[in-house]
Design a protein around this motif. Structure first.
Motif, PDB file in Angstrom:
ATOM      1  N   ALA A 100       0.837  -1.200   0.000  1.00 55.39           N
ATOM      2  CA  ALA A 100       0.000   0.000   0.000  1.00 55.39           C
ATOM      3  C   ALA A 100       0.870   1.246   0.000  1.00 55.39           C
ATOM      4  CB  ALA A 100      -0.930  -0.006   1.216  1.00 55.39           C
ATOM      5  N   LEU A 101       1.928   1.220   0.800  1.00 59.28           N
ATOM      6  CA  LEU A 101       2.839   2.371   0.851  1.00 59.28           C
ATOM      7  C   LEU A 101       3.470   2.612  -0.526  1.00 59.28           C
ATOM      8  CD1 LEU A 101       4.247   4.468   2.738  1.00 59.28           C
ATOM      9  CD2 LEU A 101       6.116   2.846   2.889  1.00 59.28           C
ATOM     10  N   LEU A 103       2.200   1.828  -3.455  1.00 64.72           N
ATOM     11  CA  LEU A 103       1.189   2.378  -4.361  1.00 64.72           C
ATOM     12  C   LEU A 103       0.962   3.852  -4.064  1.00 64.72           C
ATOM     13  CD1 LEU A 103      -1.432  -0.511  -4.359  1.00 64.72           C
ATOM     14  CD2 LEU A 103       0.081   0.140  -6.214  1.00 64.72           C
ATOM     15  N   MET A 104       0.915   4.160  -2.764  1.00 66.35           N
ATOM     16  CA  MET A 104       0.699   5.538  -2.359  1.00 66.35           C
ATOM     17  C   MET A 104       1.853   6.412  -2.852  1.00 66.35           C
ATOM     18  SD  MET A 104      -0.444   7.294   1.095  1.00 66.35           S
ATOM     19  CE  MET A 104       0.388   6.483   2.363  1.00 66.35           C
ATOM     20  N   SER A 106       3.967   5.825  -5.331  1.00 71.36           N
ATOM     21  CA  SER A 106       4.038   5.888  -6.785  1.00 71.36           C
ATOM     22  C   SER A 106       3.114   6.974  -7.333  1.00 71.36           C
ATOM     23  CB  SER A 106       3.676   4.518  -7.356  1.00 71.36           C
ATOM     24  OG  SER A 106       3.471   4.596  -8.730  1.00 71.36           O
ATOM     25  N   GLY A 107       1.880   7.019  -6.844  1.00 72.04           N
ATOM     26  CA  GLY A 107       0.958   8.060  -7.303  1.00 72.04           C
ATOM     27  C   GLY A 107       1.146   9.361  -6.551  1.00 72.04           C
ATOM     28  N   GLY A 108       1.395   9.257  -5.252  1.00 71.65           N
ATOM     29  CA  GLY A 108       1.494  10.443  -4.402  1.00 71.65           C
ATOM     30  C   GLY A 108       2.627  11.366  -4.816  1.00 71.65           C
ATOM     31  N   VAL A 110       3.854  11.729  -7.824  1.00 68.93           N
ATOM     32  CA  VAL A 110       3.436  12.403  -9.056  1.00 68.93           C
ATOM     33  C   VAL A 110       2.440  13.513  -8.719  1.00 68.93           C
ATOM     34  CG1 VAL A 110       2.271  12.114 -11.268  1.00 68.93           C
ATOM     35  CG2 VAL A 110       3.814  10.347 -10.450  1.00 68.93           C
ATOM     36  N   PHE A 111       1.536  13.202  -7.792  1.00 73.17           N
ATOM     37  CA  PHE A 111       0.529  14.167  -7.361  1.00 73.17           C
ATOM     38  C   PHE A 111       1.180  15.409  -6.766  1.00 73.17           C
ATOM     39  CE2 PHE A 111      -2.186  15.844  -3.968  1.00 73.17           C
ATOM     40  CZ  PHE A 111      -3.359  16.095  -4.659  1.00 73.17           C
ATOM     41  N   VAL A 115       1.173  19.243  -8.210  1.00 72.92           N
ATOM     42  CA  VAL A 115       0.613  20.366  -7.469  1.00 72.92           C
ATOM     43  C   VAL A 115       1.663  21.471  -7.309  1.00 72.92           C
ATOM     44  CG1 VAL A 115      -0.203  21.095  -5.201  1.00 72.92           C
ATOM     45  CG2 VAL A 115      -1.133  19.028  -6.256  1.00 72.92           C
ATOM     46  N   LYS A 120       3.831  16.876 -14.895  1.00 74.85           N
ATOM     47  CA  LYS A 120       3.376  15.518 -14.596  1.00 74.85           C
ATOM     48  C   LYS A 120       4.531  14.528 -14.709  1.00 74.85           C
ATOM     49  CE  LYS A 120      -0.760  14.356 -13.247  1.00 74.85           C
ATOM     50  NZ  LYS A 120      -2.024  14.193 -13.934  1.00 74.85           N
ATOM     51  N   ARG A 228       8.875   9.869 -12.371  1.00 73.90           N
ATOM     52  CA  ARG A 228       7.939   8.929 -11.722  1.00 73.90           C
ATOM     53  C   ARG A 228       8.484   7.499 -11.729  1.00 73.90           C
ATOM     54  NH1 ARG A 228       2.300   7.987 -13.990  1.00 73.90           N
ATOM     55  NH2 ARG A 228       2.175  10.201 -14.388  1.00 73.90           N
ATOM     56  N   ALA A 232      12.347   1.963  -9.810  1.00 65.38           N
ATOM     57  CA  ALA A 232      12.404   0.905 -10.829  1.00 65.38           C
ATOM     58  C   ALA A 232      12.792  -0.468 -10.291  1.00 65.38           C
ATOM     59  CB  ALA A 232      13.357   1.315 -11.950  1.00 65.38           C
ATOM     60  N   GLY A 233      12.217  -0.843  -9.151  1.00 69.76           N
ATOM     61  CA  GLY A 233      12.453  -2.200  -8.648  1.00 69.76           C
ATOM     62  C   GLY A 233      13.697  -2.344  -7.792  1.00 69.76           C
TER      63      GLY A 233
ATOM     64  N   PHE B 146       9.044  -8.102 -13.886  1.00 73.72           N
ATOM     65  CA  PHE B 146       9.956  -7.317 -14.708  1.00 73.72           C
ATOM     66  C   PHE B 146      10.510  -8.164 -15.850  1.00 73.72           C
ATOM     67  CE2 PHE B 146      10.092  -5.156 -10.574  1.00 73.72           C
ATOM     68  CZ  PHE B 146       9.692  -3.903 -10.983  1.00 73.72           C
ATOM     69  N   GLU B 314      -3.882  11.580  -9.591  1.00 75.22           N
ATOM     70  CA  GLU B 314      -3.138  10.666  -8.728  1.00 75.22           C
ATOM     71  C   GLU B 314      -3.568  10.708  -7.272  1.00 75.22           C
ATOM     72  OE1 GLU B 314      -1.819  12.239 -11.224  1.00 75.22           O
ATOM     73  OE2 GLU B 314      -0.933  10.634 -12.422  1.00 75.22           O
ATOM     74  N   ASN B 317      -4.568   7.406  -5.904  1.00 79.28           N
ATOM     75  CA  ASN B 317      -3.611   6.422  -5.369  1.00 79.28           C
ATOM     76  C   ASN B 317      -3.503   6.534  -3.861  1.00 79.28           C
ATOM     77  OD1 ASN B 317      -2.984   6.878  -8.204  1.00 79.28           O
ATOM     78  ND2 ASN B 317      -1.357   5.392  -7.836  1.00 79.28           N
ATOM     79  N   ILE B 318      -3.545   7.768  -3.377  1.00 71.84           N
ATOM     80  CA  ILE B 318      -3.455   7.985  -1.939  1.00 71.84           C
ATOM     81  C   ILE B 318      -4.704   7.406  -1.267  1.00 71.84           C
ATOM     82  CG2 ILE B 318      -3.254   9.741  -0.139  1.00 71.84           C
ATOM     83  CD1 ILE B 318      -1.859  11.504  -2.277  1.00 71.84           C
ATOM     84  N   ALA B 321      -4.491   3.617  -1.134  1.00 73.00           N
ATOM     85  CA  ALA B 321      -3.551   3.130  -0.121  1.00 73.00           C
ATOM     86  C   ALA B 321      -4.186   3.199   1.266  1.00 73.00           C
ATOM     87  CB  ALA B 321      -2.268   3.945  -0.162  1.00 73.00           C
ATOM     88  N   ILE B 324      -6.501   0.302   1.754  1.00 74.45           N
ATOM     89  CA  ILE B 324      -5.796  -0.950   2.087  1.00 74.45           C
ATOM     90  C   ILE B 324      -5.343  -0.924   3.543  1.00 74.45           C
ATOM     91  CG2 ILE B 324      -3.901  -2.515   1.499  1.00 74.45           C
ATOM     92  CD1 ILE B 324      -3.786  -1.342  -1.189  1.00 74.45           C
ATOM     93  N   PHE B 325      -4.740   0.202   3.939  1.00 74.66           N
ATOM     94  CA  PHE B 325      -4.241   0.303   5.313  1.00 74.66           C
ATOM     95  C   PHE B 325      -5.341  -0.041   6.316  1.00 74.66           C
ATOM     96  CE2 PHE B 325      -0.563   3.274   4.224  1.00 74.66           C
ATOM     97  CZ  PHE B 325       0.383   2.354   4.613  1.00 74.66           C
TER      98      PHE B 325
END
Lengths: 313, 349
Positions: A100-101, A103-104, A106-108, A110-111, A115, A120, A228, A232-233, B146, B314, B317-318, B321, B324-325
């Motif tokens: 979850a962190l 995902l947050m 990855s988008g956060g 960029v967000f 802002v 972007k 973004r 990369a893994g 990957f 985006e 996405n927050i 998350a 899920i938490f």
């Protein structure tokens, strides 16, 4: 073939190995320090992104690379603390929480970048700073060796110096012993009066610090901008390296170097007209292969142990 | 319905509420016109037939990866590889859709089969490694993402690239391999029926078959499963293969139904979405379509908001998350849950 090899094994190739190993080594130390305490920190990848962005933004604001680095690392540690809170206090499965962190992050990231700058996914609008390279006196003068070992980013040196420090912490300090005890057997640790949760919080914060260093290196050393998903893994490679090295600092470093070599090699093979997609597969493929070899070995060891103890009985 | 089940649903609703609330606060902080933006987020997806169509289109692939992850979770396995399975399944289906020139009645099943086999193969690898040598499936399935990302790109970009388009994309697949879009004005395609069939299939498999039972037992308590004579190694393998096949089929259907050519250059994220969905649906196939629709809804809402206001998409996405938490936080509201359990037991006893 000989020519090809000569083309690859140049001083600059070995220089590159250290350069690309740095973030993986930091990430694997981050994985190691929480693993030792019995917690798999899957969120390293996300923490790297968070600190990479924070570093760029703060360094652009203050025009100081160092303050960017420090704030980036602290923010990463704070998010790791959040992860610890959810896992230890609210009993969230650590793997799901880590994902979850990620995902947050990855988008956060960029967000937040959009802002702040309206851009972007890349931070080229920000005039951010880079951490300095360091020329080592004397060694610098030695032919070849100087070329390989000198003129690296300051964080590259910090990464490799961290390895013996982590080793000293784990095997020579009482706190390290407690960490290892918790990882081995939390119940036993609790029964001798160790505050298990408190130390696990600490382990995750330390893990966050290392992940933060990996992140700021990516955006303020490896390259000079944020983009973004730039981790990369590598955070996951760190997890794999820690697993492969059995959480022994020096073995983990070797594992991280292995990933680094594969990564550096893939950059060089690209110039040999091997399709880039195939080349990019190599580090991941090697990870799976080594992980399997490692698992087969420890599997045999375990099997032996079981048969021995059966004989004893 | 039992009170505990009501409680579970309530708990998820509260988690959603918290997530939406935090999302609203963030919008409040960054937007010049927060109320307008938030309204777009909530009702935007329903504002036109095309958008409602998008909602259904977006739900279809999510159902497949949701089911895929749920099957693996039920077996106590972490399938993080759904991402690569989906991708490779899509790539194989594309290739089969391009090279064969046969009637639709054969072509569609062949391409779908390509997706199933592709995904199943990718799923088999971490399953086999785990069952045979205890290789951690978390790391191996992740690395395989990957590996198959780049392998699929290698196949498509080097051997099936449409040289007439300016972008990196494959040739279009033959029309005989298309899944028909049947509601004018939208792109809703017959894949929606396949997804419903797979929901029923997965439900039946998990709760009404011997294999499903063995799979769930392994997930609940591996040692107990071993002692009661369940072949845990084979459960691990077939759960990962089925999981992979479902994800691969989803990838194939997304190509045959919507895109008609392969144009991803990075992992599109459906695997991790599947995880969010499986968590919200508590791994129950019957709830997967609802959870998928919900995820598609907040995504579409964020997209509309992104397009028509000053809030980047985006933010979603927050929100995801946070969902899920809180949904996975066992101790969240656990005191109340404990009270309920005690009450239920005392009234029943």
């Amino acid at each position: 073939m000989v020519k090809v090899l000569q083309g690859i094994f140049t001083a600059s190739f070995f220089h590159a190995i250290f350069r690309v190993t740095t973030p993986i080594l930091f990430a694997s130390l981050a994985a190691l320090i929480s693993d030792v305490c019995g917690i798999v920190n899957v969120g390293i990848e996300g923490l790297m992104l968070i600190s990479a962005l924070t570093g760029v933004v703060i360094s652009a604001l203050t025009q100081s690379a160092w303050s960017g680095m420090i704030v980036g690392v602290i923010v990463s540690a704070l998010f790791s603390l959040l992860l610890a809170y959810f896992h230890l206090k609210l009993k969230t499965n650590i793997i799901l929480a880590g994902i979850a962190l990620n995902l947050m992050a990855s988008g956060g990231t960029v967000f937040v970048l959009a802002v702040l700058t309206g851009q972007k996914g890349v931070s080229t609008a920000l005039n951010s700073r880079v951490l300095p390279d360091i020329r080592i006196p004397f060694i610098d003068k030695i032919p070849i060796l100087g070329e390989i070992l000198s003129n690296h980013n300051v964080l590259t040196y910090i990464a490799f110096i961290s390895v013996p420090l982590v080793w000293y912490f784990m095997y020579r300090m009482p706190l390290g012993l407690r960490f290892r005890t918790i990882g081995e057997n939390p119940e036993a640790a609790r029964s001798v009066g160790i505050h298990v949760h408190r130390l696990q919080y600490l382990a995750l914060v330390l893990s966050g610090l290392f992940a933060g260093l990996a992140g700021v290196y990516m955006s303020m050393g490896y390259v000079s901008w944020f983009v973004r998903d730039m981790a990369a893994g590598r955070g996951f490679m760190g997890l794999a390296a820690a697993a492969m090295g059995g959480n022994k600092p020096f073995l983990v470093m070797l594992a991280a170097l292995l990933f680094g070599i594969a990564d550096a090699l893939s950059n060089y093979l690209q110039s040999l007209r091997i399709p880039s997609e195939i080349v990019h597969m190599i580090p991941y493929l090697i990870t799976v292969v080594f992980l399997t070899i490692y698992a087969i070995f420890s599997h045999h060891k375990k099997m032996k142990k079981i048969t021995f103890s059966a004989d004893d009985a | 319905m039992k009170k505990i089940q009501v409680f579970d649903i309530l708990r998820i609703l509260i988690a959603l509420l918290i997530a939406f609330f935090i999302g609203f606060i963030i919008i409040l902080l960054v937007s010049e016109e927060p109320l307008y933006a938030f309204k777009l987020f909530l009702v935007g997806p329903f504002s036109s037939l095309r958008r409602i169509g998008n909602l259904v289109e977006m739900t279809i692939p999510l159902i497949f990866t949701g089911l895929a992850v749920a099957v693996a979770f039920e077996a106590g396995q972490f399938n993080i590889g759904a991402e690569g399975q989906f991708f490779f399944g899509a790539a194989l289906a594309t290739i089969l859709g391009i090279i064969f020139k046969i009637p639709a009645i054969l072509h569609v099943p062949l391409a779908l089969l390509g997706g199933i086999v592709g995904g199943g193969l990718v799923g088999a690898i971490p399953g086999l490694l785990k069952a045979k040598w205890q290789v951690n499936e978390l790391v191996s399935s992740l690395m395989l993402n990957f590996i198959f990302l780049h392998f699929s790109l290698y196949l498509v970009n080097n051997h099936f690239r449409d040289v007439h388009t300016g972008i990196m994309a494959s040739w279009k697949i033959e029309e005989t391999a298309w899944l028909k879009q049947f509601i004018p004005g939208t792109r809703i395609h017959v894949g929606v029926f396949i997804s419903i069939i797979m929901v029923i299939f997965t439900y039946y498999f998990l709760y009404r078959t011997k294999w499903g039972y063995a799979l769930r037992m392994t997930g609940i308590n591996k040692d107990f499963a071993i002692y009661s004579g369940i072949n845990v190694a084979s459960v691990i393998i077939y759960s990962q293969v089925i999981s992979g096949a479902l994800a691969g089929l989803g990838g194939a259907i997304e190509i045959l139904g919507i895109h008609h050519r392969f144009q991803w250059q990075a992992l599109p994220g459906y695997g991790f979405d599947g995880m969010i969905i499986a968590i919200m649906a508590k791994n129950n196939p019957a709830f997967i379509p609802i959870a998928s629709l919900f995820l598609a809804y907040i995504r579409k809402g964020a997209e509309v908001m992104n397009m028509m206001s000053d809030v980047p998409a985006e933010v979603v996405n927050i929100i995801q998350a946070i969902i899920i938490f809180f949904v996975t936080a066992e101790a969240f509201l656990s005191k109340y849950q404990h009270k309920l359990v005690v009450k239920e037991v005392t009234t029943n006893g």
